[in-house]
Design an enzyme around this catalytic site. Structure first.
Site, PDB file in Angstrom:
ATOM      1  N   MET A  15      -0.197   1.085   5.055  1.00 21.32           N
ATOM      2  CA  MET A  15      -0.961   1.477   6.229  1.00 21.32           C
ATOM      3  C   MET A  15      -2.064   0.464   6.498  1.00 21.32           C
ATOM      4  O   MET A  15      -2.601  -0.135   5.578  1.00 21.32           O
ATOM      5  CB  MET A  15      -1.555   2.866   5.981  1.00 21.32           C
ATOM      6  CG  MET A  15      -2.113   3.559   7.207  1.00 21.32           C
ATOM      7  SD  MET A  15      -2.660   5.248   6.799  1.00 21.32           S
ATOM      8  CE  MET A  15      -1.088   6.003   6.392  1.00 21.32           C
ATOM      9  N   SER A  71       0.850  -1.188   0.000  1.00 21.01           N
ATOM     10  CA  SER A  71       0.000   0.000   0.000  1.00 21.01           C
ATOM     11  C   SER A  71       0.886   1.239   0.000  1.00 21.01           C
ATOM     12  O   SER A  71       1.663   1.431  -0.926  1.00 21.01           O
ATOM     13  CB  SER A  71      -0.954  -0.026   1.205  1.00 21.01           C
ATOM     14  OG  SER A  71      -1.846   1.066   1.150  1.00 21.01           O
ATOM     15  N   THR A  72       0.812   2.073   1.034  1.00 23.68           N
ATOM     16  CA  THR A  72       1.577   3.315   1.071  1.00 23.68           C
ATOM     17  C   THR A  72       3.070   3.036   0.935  1.00 23.68           C
ATOM     18  O   THR A  72       3.635   2.263   1.691  1.00 23.68           O
ATOM     19  CB  THR A  72       1.321   4.059   2.396  1.00 23.68           C
ATOM     20  OG1 THR A  72      -0.085   4.184   2.588  1.00 23.68           O
ATOM     21  CG2 THR A  72       1.969   5.426   2.377  1.00 23.68           C
ATOM     22  N   HIS A  87      -2.738  -1.173  -3.172  1.00 19.72           N
ATOM     23  CA  HIS A  87      -3.871  -0.265  -2.971  1.00 19.72           C
ATOM     24  C   HIS A  87      -3.693   0.952  -3.868  1.00 19.72           C
ATOM     25  O   HIS A  87      -2.811   1.780  -3.650  1.00 19.72           O
ATOM     26  CB  HIS A  87      -3.944   0.192  -1.513  1.00 19.72           C
ATOM     27  CG  HIS A  87      -4.202  -0.917  -0.549  1.00 19.72           C
ATOM     28  ND1 HIS A  87      -3.973  -0.802   0.805  1.00 19.72           N
ATOM     29  CD2 HIS A  87      -4.667  -2.177  -0.737  1.00 19.72           C
ATOM     30  CE1 HIS A  87      -4.305  -1.929   1.407  1.00 19.72           C
ATOM     31  NE2 HIS A  87      -4.717  -2.791   0.492  1.00 19.72           N
ATOM     32  N   ASP A 108      -4.447  -4.754   6.144  1.00 20.59           N
ATOM     33  CA  ASP A 108      -4.864  -5.608   5.030  1.00 20.59           C
ATOM     34  C   ASP A 108      -3.752  -6.598   4.711  1.00 20.59           C
ATOM     35  O   ASP A 108      -2.576  -6.227   4.617  1.00 20.59           O
ATOM     36  CB  ASP A 108      -5.170  -4.742   3.796  1.00 20.59           C
ATOM     37  CG  ASP A 108      -5.777  -5.548   2.664  1.00 20.59           C
ATOM     38  OD1 ASP A 108      -6.429  -6.566   2.939  1.00 20.59           O
ATOM     39  OD2 ASP A 108      -5.598  -5.133   1.497  1.00 20.59           O
TER      40      ASP A 108
END
Length: 349
Positions: free
Chosen positions: A286, A165-166, A192, A289
């Site tokens: 973050m 993600s991030t 993401h 997940d």
């Protein structure tokens, strides 16, 4: 908050958003420096941030805004083309939630631009009804559990699954670049990212990795050595065919962990179909997940690697699996690619 050096553009965006029910523009400023000053004085859920501005541009302001107000959603706006992968992916790598391109003809008659912006402000603003307070006190983070000791005989993985993600695009580029070219297993990636960008991410990963990377399509078979990127807005699953072989299935189910695509559905599907022949890698991101999906993989006999805290932009996702004690190894980013080949490139142990 609206941040744009053009008074005309700023006025159009502000009036567009303020005219929508449930949306309030609490601050409208002409550059990044003023945005940094203003964000501490207002409750802000979403920042609409121009990229090209004097004094402090959007690229420089983005990480500082995220630091001052953790959890705020930043939508980048630029006159650059949506197909400009370098700019768009750089902002996503740095933590931007989304990206909208200004039309070349200006904003005055650009109904599609304004409709897209309103839709994205609603989407990202609705994810957190309560604004995260600025400068929260740091919370104590428990130490990760020791890496899992595996006594059983280990099967050679048939597929590699990566969740991120991030900070993910940059981490993915390094990991995929560092995997030995002799690795033949398909690599499935859920990052993401909105639909606009997953195709760009695939192009980027092709350049960085030297392997063919594409946005996944429903019904296509898994091919050796190919990289499949979950498309924005769809969960990426797999299905075993009675006649043999495995195909990709794209699922339009609800978001999980506020994400779509999400890592957990991909891992559950892979664990069900590949069981002990699955290798899971959780990179920077973050939230948590990937934790439940990684647990499902472990229950079926699969294996899990996680990125370490020091090399992660955000140690949420990899930290969750590390602290759950289900990781075989917790590694710095530069060692993950070689570890994938060490585990999946050799014979069964």
């Amino acid at each position: 908050m609206v941040v744009d050096d053009s008074a005309i553009a700023r006025g159009i965006v502000t009036r567009t958003l303020d005219g929508e029910e449930g949306i309030e523009v609490v601050s409208s400023v002409p550059n990044g420096l003023m945005a940094l000053k203003a964000i501490g004085n207002h409750e802000v859920d979403v920042v609409v941030l121009d990229i090209e501005m004097p004094e402090l541009d959007g690229l420089a302001a983005l990480p500082r805004l995220l630091e001052l107000r953790p959890g705020v959603k930043v939508i980048m706006v630029s006159s650059a083309s949506q197909r400009d992968a370098d700019i768009s992916l750089k902002t996503m790598t740095m933590g931007a939630a989304d990206y909208v391109a200004k039309p070349k003809a200006g904003l005055g008659g650009a109904e599609s631009f304004r409709a897209e912006l309103v839709s994205k402000v609603r989407e990202h603003g609705a994810r957190d009804a309560k604004t995260v307070p600025a400068r929260p006190a740091p919370a104590a983070v428990p130490a990760p559990s020791p890496p899992r000791k595996l006594a059983r005989k280990l099967a050679r993985p048939e597929v590699i699954a990566i969740g991120s993600s991030t900070g993910g695009p940059q981490a993915l580029a390094e990991v995929l670049r560092d995997i030995d070219s002799r690795l033949t297993q398909p690599i499935m990636v859920t990052q993401h990212m909105p639909a606009t960008f997953t195709g760009l991410l695939a192009e980027h990963m092709t350049r960085y990795s030297g392997r063919s990377a594409t946005e996944a399509r429903d019904g296509e078979p898994l091919k050796p050595g190919h990289i499949y990127i979950a498309p924005g807005g769809k969960h990426m699953l797999v299905e075993r065919r009675a006649a043999g072989g495995t195909i990709i299935r794209l699922d339009d189910g609800p978001p999980e962990n506020s994400c779509k695509p999400a890592v957990d559905p991909m891992l559950r599907s892979l664990a069900k179909n590949f069981k002990e022949r699955l290798l899971v890698v959780i990179l920077t991101g973050m939230g948590c997940d990937g934790l439940k999906g990684a647990e499902a993989a472990i229950e079926e006999g699969g294996r899990v690697l996680a990125q370490d805290r020091a090399s992660s932009v955000v140690w949420g996702m990899p930290g969750a699996v590390a602290q759950a004690g289900i990781c075989e190894e917790i590694l710095p980013l530069q060692l993950i690619g070689p570890a994938i080949f060490r585990i999946a490139g050799g014979e069964a142990k």
